[in-house]
Design a protein around this motif. Structure first.
Motif, mmCIF file in Angstrom:
data_model
loop_
_atom_site.group_PDB
_atom_site.id
_atom_site.type_symbol
_atom_site.label_atom_id
_atom_site.label_comp_id
_atom_site.label_asym_id
_atom_site.label_seq_id
_atom_site.Cartn_x
_atom_site.Cartn_y
_atom_site.Cartn_z
ATOM 1 N N VAL A 180 0.836 -1.199 0.000
ATOM 2 C CA VAL A 180 0.000 0.000 0.000
ATOM 3 C C VAL A 180 0.871 1.250 0.000
ATOM 4 O O VAL A 180 0.610 2.213 -0.740
ATOM 5 N N PHE A 227 -5.150 -8.046 -3.639
ATOM 6 C CA PHE A 227 -4.811 -6.820 -2.914
ATOM 7 C C PHE A 227 -3.410 -6.327 -3.276
ATOM 8 O O PHE A 227 -3.003 -5.252 -2.840
ATOM 9 N N HIS A 285 -6.076 1.939 1.942
ATOM 10 C CA HIS A 285 -5.262 2.993 1.336
ATOM 11 C C HIS A 285 -5.575 4.347 1.973
ATOM 12 O O HIS A 285 -4.665 5.137 2.258
ATOM 13 N N TRP A 338 -8.358 -11.778 4.501
ATOM 14 C CA TRP A 338 -7.709 -10.784 3.631
ATOM 15 C C TRP A 338 -6.292 -11.208 3.245
ATOM 16 O O TRP A 338 -5.803 -10.868 2.167
ATOM 17 N N GLU A 347 -10.045 -2.441 0.142
ATOM 18 C CA GLU A 347 -8.862 -1.873 -0.508
ATOM 19 C C GLU A 347 -8.898 -0.351 -0.463
ATOM 20 O O GLU A 347 -7.889 0.303 -0.191
#
Length: 596
Positions: A235, A512, A466, A506, A462
């Motif tokens: 990320v 991702f 972020h 996740w 997602e």
């Protein structure tokens, strides 16, 4: 099964790319030479239209060969991620890609330093350049986000390092993770792998499902801090590149190249929130039909139609998918049949093989398909899904020049999901057994669950993670798990027990690491509902429009390409129609199972 034990006819034939490692090594070396020679055009791009055209041609030659070299290495690696030779190839191509980026870093800044008016005059004076008009328009659209040659050079040097989190995640997931066997109600052991997990979740034995669910996620729990560190690094990488190029957010940066405003995924999330009641109705129906006092998350994959034997071998899947694709015409079907016969596809799971499924190739190769086929309905849908991708690539490569010989990720899931919709229609029309028909309707509902509701939940997760980092927060394992758990509670509703172990799910989602890809599964599915309806109901005109869509590649922005095919994604219509269809199918299935 070990890789060497696979039948040759069940594996892909990579000779379209390279016949052996020796020819790959020669191409690897030539890429470096082509990249070095390309540097001779530095400072000369506006010298004359002929010079610019030569530079573009030289760059394309290098990029085509680089793509072939990288793809071969990655495909060989994915055959057996434990193979040290192929691990070395992937490391080397990553370094080569970084080196190539450094050598060609001058190109975009130098081109951007000029004026588009000059480019237009070049196209007028030298007709071969006119074929690149949309390419130039798109490039100059990016001008505010292109940095100086020095900074572009520096950014290119970071590319190999930037893939570190994704690579480490892939190795941890596919090569290093091992699981304790699941045990069924009769005491039989069942191996758990990333490839076998979902089939185990589809098993009718509830004790087996529960044991597999518990043991599978226990292993993720044991590594959850490592997974959290990897995802946070990924990320932060996305945010770094977005800031470096002057975007407001990582999501804006990810959607920019496809001309997609951030309002599109936001509207998708809001639309799905507005229809969660119909999803709750489906979960309630599932609970009632199964006769459970409590519906758990390990109860949401298994068919709710009892005693239906629906084994589908790979050979049977080939025949049925060919039948399903007949509405797209004889020529389309002939290519698919040839794909089955000439080893486009790597069919079965083996030790170390990458999990999941994908379609991947280059402009110069066949579009290969990786499967981990199980003899079930879901695997047949996976086959026709990936063949949709491959046919999209094949027809694009046959029609478009190299510069437009790809397609945006926004369009990628449309072709694959249209194929799935056609298969669903074919099965409902050709299967006489009422039990199997109910099974197919159940599967159709599961497609909605997995493609619209599940992927939208992923998109929301997602987006949120972020935004958390962009606001100065940290992606600790505790935060990631708690937030993911809350999203599951929101999406599944009051009739599902949200088992605590799902908070680790996740960590098993590779998408991702794909930089805002997942929302497009849901938008693509919605568009596919509209296009498949046209194909089945409007005949030749709709089919031709759809085939033109498959041939368009990147010759225009994705929104107008899709609009010409019959789905306008700048409106809410396709998503709302898909969600309304889901609500109708839930009601139909309710009547079907209760009246039988």
């Amino acid at each position: 099964m070990k890789r060497a034990e696979q039948r040759m006819e069940d594996t892909w034939d990579l000779s379209d790319l390279y016949r052996d490692l020796e020819t790959w090594e020669a191409a690897f070396a030539e890429v470096k030479v082509l990249a070095k020679n390309f540097k001779a055009y530095s400072g000369r791009l506006y010298e004359a239209p002929e010079t610019l055209y030569e530079a573009i041609q030289a760059k394309e030659r290098a990029e085509r060969m680089l793509s072939n070299v990288i793809t071969y290495a990655r495909l060989k690696h994915d055959e057996d991620t434990k193979n040290a030779t192929y691990q070395s190839l992937t490391s080397r191509v990553e370094a080569l890609g970084s080196e190539y980026g450094e050598m060609t870093a001058f190109y975009a800044p130098e081109l951007m330093a000029g004026d588009f008016v000059k480019i237009e005059s070049f196209m007028d004076r030298y007709p071969p350049l006119a074929a690149y008009r949309f390419y130039f328009e798109s490039l100059f659209r990016s001008k505010p986000h292109i940095r100086s040659e020095e900074i572009e050079h520096l950014l290119a040097q970071t590319e190999e390092m930037a893939s570190g989190a994704s690579n480490a995640y892939g190795m941890l997931l596919n090569a290093d993770m091992t699981y304790e066997d699941a045990v069924d109600s009769e005491g039989n052991a069942h191996p758990i792998t990333n490839g076998s997990y979902i089939p185990l979740m589809m098993n009718e034995d509830r004790e087996l499902r529960k044991d597999a669910f518990t043991k599978y996620y226990a292993n993720y729990e044991a590594h959850i801090n490592t997974f959290a560190a990897l995802l946070q690094t990924e990320v932060k990488k996305n945010i770094f590149y977005a800031k470096a190029r002057g975007f407001k957010s990582a999501r804006e940066a990810a959607l920019f190249d496809n001309h997609i405003p951030v309002t599109v995924p936001d509207a998708l999330i809001e639309a799905v929130h507005g229809k969660l009641d119909s999803f709750y109705d489906y979960m309630k129906l599932r609970k009632e039909v199964l006769g459970y006092d409590a519906l758990h998350l390990y109860d949401i994959y298994n068919p709710i139609v009892e005693s239906v034997d629906f084994k589908v071998t790979y050979e049977e899947a080939q025949k049925m998918t060919l039948g399903a694709l007949k509405p797209l015409g004889e020529a389309y079907g002939e290519v698919v049949e040839n794909a089955y016969q000439t080893r486009w596809i790597d069919v079965y799971e083996n030790e170390g093989k990458r999990s999941g499924a994908y379609s991947w190739g280059t402009y110069d190769s066949r579009p290969y398909i990786l499967l981990n086929h199980k003899d079930n309905l879901d695997s047949m849908f996976t086959l026709i899904h990936e063949m949709g991708h491959s046919m999209h690539s094949y027809l694009t490569h046959q029609t478009q020049p190299f510069v437009y010989g790809h397609y945006s990720i926004f369009l990628a899931e449309v072709a694959s999901t249209t194929n799935e919709a056609l298969l669903n229609d074919y099965l409902m029309k050709t299967i006489d057994n009422e039990g199997r028909k109910k099974y197919i309707v159940n599967h159709y509902l599961e497609q909605f669950r997995g493609t619209i509701f599940r992927q939208t939940m992923f998109a929301e997760f997602e987006r949120d993670i972020h935004a958390t980092v962009e606001a100065g927060g940290a992606l600790t394992a505790e935060y990631l798990c708690s937030h993911y758990l809350e999203l599951n509670r929101k999406y599944f509703g009051p009739d599902v027990v949200i088992d605590e172990a799902i908070q680790y799910e996740w960590a098993r989602i590779p998408h991702f690491y794909y930089d805002f890809y997942v929302y497009q599964y849901a938008t693509g599915f919605s568009a596919a509902i509209a296009l498949s309806d046209r194909i089945l109901n409007d005949g030749e005109t709709a089919v031709n429009a759809y085939l033109d869509f498959l041939k368009s590649g990147a010759s225009d922005s994705p929104i107008p390409i899709l609009r010409r095919a019959g789905a306008d994604m700048e409106t809410e219509v396709p998503v709302q129609e898909a969600l309304n269809r889901f609500a109708e199918v839930v009601k139909t299935f309710d009547k079907l199972v209760k009246n039988s």
